[in-house]
Enzyme design. Structure first.
Site, PDB file in Angstrom:
ATOM      1  CB  CYS A 139      -0.973  -0.067   1.177  1.00  0.00           C
ATOM      2  SG  CYS A 139      -2.331   1.106   1.113  1.00  0.00           S
ATOM      3  CG  HIS A 140      -0.291   4.947   1.427  1.00  0.00           C
ATOM      4  ND1 HIS A 140      -1.485   4.296   1.281  1.00  0.00           N
ATOM      5  CD2 HIS A 140      -0.463   6.183   0.887  1.00  0.00           C
ATOM      6  CE1 HIS A 140      -2.359   5.105   0.697  1.00  0.00           C
ATOM      7  NE2 HIS A 140      -1.763   6.250   0.438  1.00  0.00           N
TER       8      HIS A 140
END
Length: 179
Positions: free
Chosen positions: A111-112
């Protein structure tokens, strides 16, 4: 059947982690006998998020400042927006990420979390993926960015989002079985 009983994995997270991206991989690792250490910036419980709402909390096992990367075969970095954004401002966390890559150990980020890879300056020339809003940052840091559920480049494993957790977990476990 692979024996994971000697495998040690470090996870690093702080408040704002994406709940499924911490608890899902952690459970998959624990279920096969991997020893998982969760390190954070504080010893107080950290709280995740799920769908932008406050999620479950978990108490870290260790402080990032006390972690020795030499004790682990792999590093798993959950996403969320606030979690990696805070962690990339912590010099010790960034040093740990770089130490794992420099030692050619497994580093898995979802994800991030690839923001931490960018901050550690370890993605230049690598293939990677992430949440869509992080992809420009990856490209600007020299990565070849792909839109796939899991991208493996050597011992670097990246995934895009919570929906990719099953593929992410399989990739991490396969890498550990080879380690």
């Amino acid at each position: 059947m692979v024996d994971y009983s000697n495998a040690r994995v470090l996870m690093i997270a702080t408040d704002g982690f994406e709940q499924d991206e911490l608890f899902g991989p952690r459970k998959a690792l624990l279920d096969v006998g991997v020893t998982v250490t969760l390190a954070s910036l504080k010893t107080d419980p950290i709280t995740g998020e799920k769908g932008g709402e406050k999620g479950e909390s978990i108490t870290p096992d260790a402080l990032v400042s006390d972690v020795d990367p030499a004790e682990y075969q792999a590093l798993v970095l959950p996403g969320g927006v606030g979690n990696p954004d805070t962690l990339r401002m912590d010099a010790r966390t960034v040093e740990i990420v770089k130490a794992f890559v420099d030692a050619d150990k497994i580093v898995a980020a979802i994800c991030h979390a690839p923001w931490l890879l960018i901050e550690a300056d370890v993605v230049d020339g690598k293939r990677a993926t992430s949440w869509p809003s992080v992809r420009t940052d990856l490209a600007n840091a020299g990565a070849s960015v792909l839109d796939e559920e899991v991208v493996i480049d050597g011992k670097l494993i990246t995934s895009r989002k919570p929906d990719d957790i099953p593929a992410f977990n399989r990739a991490v476990l396969e890498a550990l079985s080879d380690a």
